[in-house]
Motif scaffolding. Structure first.
Motif, short mmCIF file in Angstrom:
data_model
loop_
_atom_site.label_atom_id
_atom_site.label_comp_id
_atom_site.label_asym_id
_atom_site.label_seq_id
_atom_site.Cartn_x
_atom_site.Cartn_y
_atom_site.Cartn_z
N PRO A 1 0.81 -1.22 0.00
CA PRO A 1 0.00 0.00 0.00
C PRO A 1 0.84 1.27 0.00
O PRO A 1 1.96 1.28 0.51
CB PRO A 1 -0.82 -0.13 1.29
CG PRO A 1 0.02 -0.98 2.18
CD PRO A 1 0.75 -1.93 1.30
N VAL A 2 0.26 2.32 -0.58
CA VAL A 2 0.92 3.62 -0.69
C VAL A 2 -0.07 4.70 -0.27
O VAL A 2 -1.28 4.45 -0.11
CB VAL A 2 1.40 3.87 -2.13
CG1 VAL A 2 2.49 2.90 -2.52
CG2 VAL A 2 0.23 3.77 -3.12
N SER A 3 0.45 5.89 -0.09
CA SER A 3 -0.40 7.05 0.23
C SER A 3 -0.78 7.76 -1.06
O SER A 3 0.07 7.96 -1.94
CB SER A 3 0.34 8.01 1.16
OG SER A 3 0.57 7.43 2.42
N ARG A 4 -2.03 8.13 -1.16
CA ARG A 4 -2.51 8.86 -2.32
C ARG A 4 -3.56 9.89 -1.89
O ARG A 4 -4.22 9.72 -0.87
CB ARG A 4 -3.14 7.92 -3.36
CG ARG A 4 -2.15 7.02 -4.09
CD ARG A 4 -1.26 7.81 -5.03
NE ARG A 4 -0.40 6.94 -5.82
CZ ARG A 4 0.82 6.57 -5.46
NH1 ARG A 4 1.32 6.99 -4.29
NH2 ARG A 4 1.56 5.80 -6.24
N GLU A 5 -3.68 10.94 -2.71
CA GLU A 5 -4.68 11.98 -2.44
C GLU A 5 -5.90 11.76 -3.33
O GLU A 5 -5.76 11.40 -4.50
CB GLU A 5 -4.10 13.36 -2.70
CG GLU A 5 -3.03 13.76 -1.69
CD GLU A 5 -2.47 15.16 -1.95
OE1 GLU A 5 -3.01 15.83 -2.86
OE2 GLU A 5 -1.53 15.56 -1.27
N PHE A 6 -7.07 11.96 -2.75
CA PHE A 6 -8.34 11.82 -3.48
C PHE A 6 -9.16 13.09 -3.27
O PHE A 6 -9.03 13.78 -2.25
CB PHE A 6 -9.11 10.60 -2.98
CG PHE A 6 -8.42 9.30 -3.23
CD1 PHE A 6 -8.64 8.60 -4.40
CD2 PHE A 6 -7.52 8.78 -2.31
CE1 PHE A 6 -7.99 7.39 -4.64
CE2 PHE A 6 -6.88 7.58 -2.52
CZ PHE A 6 -7.11 6.88 -3.70
N SER A 7 -10.00 13.36 -4.22
CA SER A 7 -10.88 14.53 -4.10
C SER A 7 -12.27 14.15 -4.61
O SER A 7 -12.44 13.27 -5.47
CB SER A 7 -10.34 15.72 -4.90
OG SER A 7 -10.17 15.39 -6.26
N ILE A 8 -13.26 14.85 -4.06
CA ILE A 8 -14.65 14.59 -4.43
C ILE A 8 -15.43 15.89 -4.29
O ILE A 8 -15.15 16.71 -3.40
CB ILE A 8 -15.25 13.49 -3.53
CG1 ILE A 8 -16.65 13.11 -4.01
CG2 ILE A 8 -15.26 13.91 -2.08
CD1 ILE A 8 -17.20 11.89 -3.28
N GLU A 9 -16.38 16.09 -5.17
CA GLU A 9 -17.23 17.28 -5.09
C GLU A 9 -18.45 16.97 -4.25
O GLU A 9 -19.14 15.96 -4.49
CB GLU A 9 -17.66 17.73 -6.48
CG GLU A 9 -16.52 18.29 -7.32
CD GLU A 9 -17.01 18.80 -8.66
OE1 GLU A 9 -18.19 18.55 -8.99
OE2 GLU A 9 -16.22 19.46 -9.36
N ASP A 10 -18.73 17.83 -3.26
CA ASP A 10 -19.91 17.61 -2.44
C ASP A 10 -21.14 18.18 -3.14
O ASP A 10 -21.06 18.65 -4.28
CB ASP A 10 -19.72 18.20 -1.04
CG ASP A 10 -19.59 19.72 -1.05
OD1 ASP A 10 -19.77 20.33 -2.12
OD2 ASP A 10 -19.28 20.29 0.01
N GLU A 11 -22.28 18.17 -2.44
CA GLU A 11 -23.53 18.59 -3.07
C GLU A 11 -23.51 20.07 -3.44
O GLU A 11 -24.25 20.50 -4.33
CB GLU A 11 -24.70 18.31 -2.11
CG GLU A 11 -24.92 16.82 -1.89
CD GLU A 11 -26.08 16.56 -0.92
OE1 GLU A 11 -26.55 17.53 -0.31
OE2 GLU A 11 -26.49 15.39 -0.79
N GLU A 12 -22.67 20.86 -2.78
CA GLU A 12 -22.57 22.28 -3.08
C GLU A 12 -21.48 22.56 -4.11
O GLU A 12 -21.05 23.69 -4.30
CB GLU A 12 -22.31 23.07 -1.80
CG GLU A 12 -23.43 22.93 -0.77
CD GLU A 12 -23.11 23.66 0.52
OE1 GLU A 12 -22.00 24.23 0.62
OE2 GLU A 12 -23.97 23.67 1.41
N ARG A 13 -20.96 21.48 -4.72
CA ARG A 13 -19.94 21.56 -5.77
C ARG A 13 -18.62 22.06 -5.24
O ARG A 13 -17.78 22.56 -5.99
CB ARG A 13 -20.39 22.45 -6.94
CG ARG A 13 -21.81 22.18 -7.44
CD ARG A 13 -21.97 20.72 -7.83
NE ARG A 13 -21.14 20.36 -8.98
CZ ARG A 13 -21.05 19.12 -9.45
NH1 ARG A 13 -21.71 18.13 -8.84
NH2 ARG A 13 -20.28 18.87 -10.50
#
Length: 801
Positions: free
Chosen positions: A100-112
Motif C-alpha cells: 500500500p501507498v499514500s494517495r490523495e483523493f478529491s470529491i465534489e460535495d452537493e454544493e460543488r
C-alpha cells in the motif's frame, strides 16, 4: 449441605476481610495478566489464518545473492505474476499487488465544493486478489469490481467518510466518481468491510493493478528490481511447493538477464508464517512479531499465573491454623476427611470463580488500554466469546492447584491437636515446600526486574547515542511540485524561527519503511561484482542541514537536473580499501548511472540501531527531491502554524501533512518499546505478587511461632532482634533466588541483545541493581508482619486456653 458450605464460606470471608482481599487481589492480577498475554499471543499467531485458502497460499519471496551478502526481500519484480500465471498451469491462482501507498483523493460535495482526502493504505490489486483472499462484500460484484481500469473499491469506513448522505444505502453510491490526485476519475464499483486486524494485507482502498501498470511503465516492466510489489500463489496442496520452487529456479532464466539470473532466486513462503517470520521483514504497510517473542510471552504468562496461584496457596494455608478447631470439632462429630476435602475445595473454588469474574472485567479494560497504547500497529484486541474456553482452562488449572492442595492440608489436622491449638505439621516437608515456592517466585521476580533494567538501558542507548547526524526539531513535509521548491524555501527562511531548509528523498536514517536501494561497482567491474548500497537524494544544503561531517573532498556546488557527482560514506570505501583522500575523483557505477566521487562523509546511522551501517551514496538529483526538511527553533512549535500556511499557499492543490524526525525515528523501535513496556509492567506485577507471597509465608511463620516470640520477649529480646530473626530467614531465600536468577537472566538478555548490531554490554551493576531493588522491597514486606508480631503483648501469646 451446599447451603451450609456457602454459609460457612461467607462467614470466613467476612471474618478475614484483609486476607480475603489480598487473596482475591493477588489471584485476579495473575489471572488477568495471564489472560491478556495469551489473548495477545493468540491474536498475533492467527494472522491470515481466517482465509479459506490460507493453508495453500504462499507469498513469493526473493533472495538476492551479492558477493558479500544475501539480501532477503518480501517483494518481487512486477512482471513476475503474469509470467507465473502463463507458464505454470499447476498453480491454481496468482495475484499481484502494489503498495500500500499514500494517495490523495478529491470529491465534489452537493454544493460543488472540492473536498480533498489523503489515504495511507491504497492498494493496487488485480482481479485475482478478490478470489484469493476472503473479503466481506457490502455492495458490488467481486467478479467484476476490478475489471474496469478506472474503478475503485472503498471500505465501509471510507464510504461513510466520502458519501455521508447515502444513509447506509451503499448500493446508491455505485458509479459515483472519486478523483485520484485531482486528475484521474475513478468510479466506485464496490464497498467492502475493512480487513481484520490480524491481516497482513492492509488496505482501505483497492484500485486495479492495471491502472498502476499503465501509470508506472518502468516499474511494472522491470525484472531487475522490486518496487513494493507482492506476489501470491495458491497451490492445490503443500506437496507441490518444493517441486514448484525447483522448476522456478531453472525457469527464471527465460525472463531475467544472465547477471540477474545468477543473483536472484525465488522461494515460496507460507501465508500463515509471514507475520511471525523475521527473515524477510514486514509486509508493505504491516509489521512482524517474531515467534520467539510470542513464545517468551507465553512463558511469562504461565509464570505470572503460577506465582499468583502459589501466593493463593500460601495465604490459605497460612490462615489454616485459625480454622484448626473447626476441623477438630468436625472430625470429633464424625466428619470424614473426604467430607472436609470436599468442603474446603468447594469454599476455595467459590473464591476462585469469583476471582475469575473479576478478572474478566479487568481483562476487558486492559485490552482497551493495550489497543490504545499500541495504536501505532493498529492493534485490535477484544474480549470475545471464543475466549470462554481460555477462561475455563485457566479456571480449571487454578482450581486444580489452588483449591485442592489447601483442602488436603486443612483436612489433615489431627482432632486432638487441633482442639488443643497445637497443630504440628508432619516433618518439615510442607514448610520446605513453601520456602521453595518463595524462592521460585523471587527467581521470576528478579528475572523480570533485571531484564527491565537491561531493556531500559538499551532503549536509552537508542535514544541518546549519537546517530552521526542532527535530528532535533526537524519537521518533515512532502513537496509535491518540484518547480516551487525554491519559492517555498525562500518564504520559510524569511521567518526568524526557521534556521535551515533542505530538500531530498528522506532523512539520513531510513524511516517509515522507505529506503531507496541500488547497487554499485567500479566501471571496470562486471555486473556480477556489484555490491548493495542505499541511495540518498539531497540538495546542496543537505550535508549542512544534518551536520554530516566531510572527511575529504567537497559538498555539492549546485542543484542539478541529472546527477554527475556522488558523496559517499566511509563504509562504502571499505569495499575497495580506499582512504577518504584516495576515493576523491574515483568513478563508480550504480543502477541509475555513472558519476564521480567528490566527497566522503563520516559514517552515520543510515539504519536504526538494530542494523549495521551500510554503504550509502548521496546524489544531487532533482528527480527524487520530494521531501522538505525544516529546522525550527528548539521546541518552538509555534512556527508549525506558519509552515502549514506557507505550504498551503505554495502547493495549493495538495493536502498538507508533517512529521517530526525524532518521532519518526522513535517509531523504528516499536517492537523494542513493546518489549520494554512489557518487562516494566511484568516486573511491577511480579514484585506485587512476590510480596504477597512473602506476606503469606510471613503470616504462616508468625502464626506458628507466636509463643516463641512471646518467650523471646519475656527473656529480654528487643524488637530489633526479633525483626532480625525473621528478616534473616527471608533474606536467605531472596539471596538464593538472586544467585539462581543471575546466570539465567544474563544468558537470556545477552541472547536478546544479539539481535542488535549496536548494543550495550551487561555489567555487574545492572544485575546487582535488580537484586538490591528486590532486597529492599522484601525487607519492607517482611518488616510489616515482623513488627506486628514483635509489638504484640507476650501475655496473649503465652496464655493457654
Amino acid at each position: 449441605m451446599i447451603k451450609n458450605y456457602i454459609k460457612i464460606a461467607w462467614r470466613n470471608l467476612l471474618k478475614n476481610k484483609v486476607n480475603t482481599a489480598i487473596n482475591i487481589f493477588g489471584l485476579s492480577i495473575g489471572i488477568s495478566t495471564c489472560m491478556v498475554i495469551l489473548i495477545f499471543v493468540r491474536y498475533e499467531s492467527s494472522f491470515d489464518h481466517y482465509h479459506e485458502k490460507a493453508e495453500n497460499t504462499y507469498r513469493v519471496v526473493q533472495h538476492n545473492q551479492l558477493p558479500d551478502q544475501t539480501l532477503y526481500w518480501n517483494t518481487t519484480a512486477y512482471p513476475l505474476a503474469s509470467a507465473l500465471r502463463n507458464d505454470f498451469p499447476e498453480i491454481d491462482m496468482v495475484t499481484q499487488t502494489a503498495g500500500p501507498v499514500s494517495r490523495e483523493f478529491s470529491i465534489e460535495d452537493e454544493e460543488r465544493d472540492l473536498i480533498r482526502f489523503e489515504e495511507s493504505h491504497v492498494l493496487f490489486a488485480d482481479p485475482f486478489f478478490l478470489k484469493t483472499f476472503d473479503i466481506e462484500w457490502i455492495a458490488g460484484d467481486f467478479n467484476t469490481a476490478l475489471s474496469d481500469i478506472n474503478s475503485i473499491i472503498l471500505t465501509e469506513e471510507l464510504a461513510n467518510k466520502y458519501f455521508p448522505e447515502h444513509n447506509e444505502n451503499y448500493q446508491s453510491i455505485m458509479g459515483k466518481t472519486i478523483a485520484l490526485q485531482s486528475k484521474d476519475p475513478l468510479k466506485v464499483t464496490g464497498v467492502i468491510k475493512s480487513a481484520p486486524g490480524n491481516s497482513n494485507q492492509r488496505y482501505n482502498i483497492l484500485i486495479p493493478y492495471e491502472f498502476f501498470k499503465i501509470n508506472n511503465p518502468y516499474f511494472s516492466g522491470n525484472w531487475s528490481g522490486n518496487y513494493q510489489g507482492t506476489t501470491y500463489v495458491v497451490l492445490q496442496n503443500e506437496e507441490l511447493r518444493k517441486p514448484l520452487e525447483a522448476k522456478i529456479a531453472s525457469w527464471k532464466k527465460k525472463y531475467l538477464k544472465p547477471e540477474d539470473d545468477k543473483r536472484i532466486s525465488y522461494f515460496l513462503q507460507p501465508l500463515t508464517e509471514i507475520h511471525n517470520e523475521t527473515l524477510y521483514g514486514s509486509s508493505p504497510g504491516g509489521y512482524i512479531l517474531p515467534s520467539k517473542v510470542l513464545f517468551t510471552a507465553s512463558i511469562v504468562a504461565l509464570f505470572i499465573l503460577v506465582i499468583a496461584i502459589v501466593n493463593f496457596i500460601n495465604l490459605l494455608t497460612a490462615q489454616s491454623i485459625s480454622r484448626s478447631k473447626e476441623v477438630g470439632i468436625r472430625k470429633v462429630l464424625g466428619s470424614k476427611r473426604r467430607d472436609l476435602i470436599r468442603q474446603f475445595i468447594f469454599e476455595n473454588s467459590i473464591i476462585i470463580i469469583g476471582t475469575l469474574c473479576i478478572s474478566v472485567a479487568i481483562v476487558s479494560a486492559l485490552l482497551h488500554q493495550l489497543n490504545t497504547n499500541l495504536s501505532i500497529i493498529d492493534l485490535k484486541l477484544q474480549f470475545a466469546w471464543s475466549h470462554i474456553g481460555l477462561i475455563l482452562l485457566i479456571g480449571c488449572f487454578t482450581i486444580l492447584l489452588a483449591a485442592i492442595y489447601p483442602a488436603i492440608v486443612l483436612s489433615a489436622y489431627r482432632p486432638i491437636q487441633a482442639l488443643k491449638n497445637r497443630i504440628q505439621l508432619r516433618g518439615t516437608g510442607n514448610f520446605n515446600l513453601r520456602r521453595s515456592l518463595i524462592v521460585f517466585q523471587f527467581v521470576i521476580v528478579q528475572l523480570f526486574v533485571i531484564a527491565a533494567i537491561v531493556v531500559a538501558l538499551q532503549m536509552n542507548y537508542f535514544k541518546n547515542e549519537s546517530m552521526g547526524f542532527s535530528s532535533n526539531a526537524v519537521v518533515m513535509t512532502p513537496t509535491p511540485e518540484f518547480s516551487k521548491l525554491e519559492v517555498f524555501r525562500n518564504v520559510l527562511l524569511e521567518n526568524n524561527n526557521i534556521s535551515k531548509v533542505s530538500f531530498g528523498s528522506g532523512p539520513p536514517m531510513a524511516v517509515h519503511g522507505f529506503q531507496l536501494g541500488t547497487s554499485f561497482r567500479r566501471p571496470e567491474q562486471t555486473v556480477e561484482e556489484s555490491l548493495d548500497a542505499e541511495m540518498k537524494i539531497g540538495d546542496v544544503n543537505y550535508l549542512d542541514f544534518y551536520d554530516l561531517e566531510l572527511l575529504a573532498g567537497r559538498n555539492f556546488t549546485s542543484n542539478k537536473e541529472t546527477f554527475d557527482e556522488f558523496i559517499v560514506n566511509e563504509t562504502l570505501l571499505k569495499s575497495y580499501n580506499w582512504t577518504p583522500e584516495e576515493a576523491i575523483g574515483k568513478k563508480i557505477q550504480i543502477n541509475e548511472g555513472q558519476a564521480t566521487i567528490v566527497g566522503v562523509v563520516k559514517d552515520y546511522h543510515n539504519n536504526s540501531f538494530q542494523y549495521e551501517i551500510t554503504p550509502c551514496i548521496i546524489l544531487n538529483w532533482e528527480y527524487y527531491q520530494n521531501q522538505a526538511f525544516i529546522k525550527i527553533g528548539n521546541q518552538n512549535y509555534e512556527s508549525l502554524a506558519m509552515i502549514k500556511e506557507v505550504w498551503e499557499d505554495t502547493f495549493t492543490s495538495s493536502i498538507y501533512r508533517y512529521d517530526f524526525l525524532d518521532d519518526a525515528i522513535e517509531k523504528e523501535y516499536v517492537l523494542e518499546r513493546l518489549v520494554f513496556n512489557g518487562f516494566t509492567i511484568f516486573s511491577i506485577l511480579a514484585i506485587c505478587i512476590g510480596c504477597l507471597g512473602l506476606f503469606g509465608l510471613m503470616s504462616f511463620i508468625t502464626s506458628r511461632k507466636t509463643k516463641e516470640i512471646g518467650i523471646r520477649k519475656v527473656m529480654g529480646a528487643s524488637i530489633l532482634q526479633i525483626l532480625s530473626f525473621f528478616t534473616k530467614e527471608f533474606m536467605r531465600l531472596v539471596a538464593l533466588a538472586f544467585i539462581i536468577a543471575v546466570p539465567v537472566v544474563y544468558y537470556l538478555m545477552n541472547l536478546w541483545l544479539e539481535g542488535f548490531t549496536y548494543r550495550i554490554d551487561i555489567s555487574i551493576w545492572m544485575l546487582l541493581s535488580g537484586g538490591l531493588i528486590t532486597f529492599i522491597i522484601s525487607v519492607i514486606t517482611c518488616s510489616f508482619q515482623s513488627i506486628k508480631a514483635a509489638l504484640a503483648n507476650p501475655i496473649h501469646a503465652l496464655r493457654e486456653e
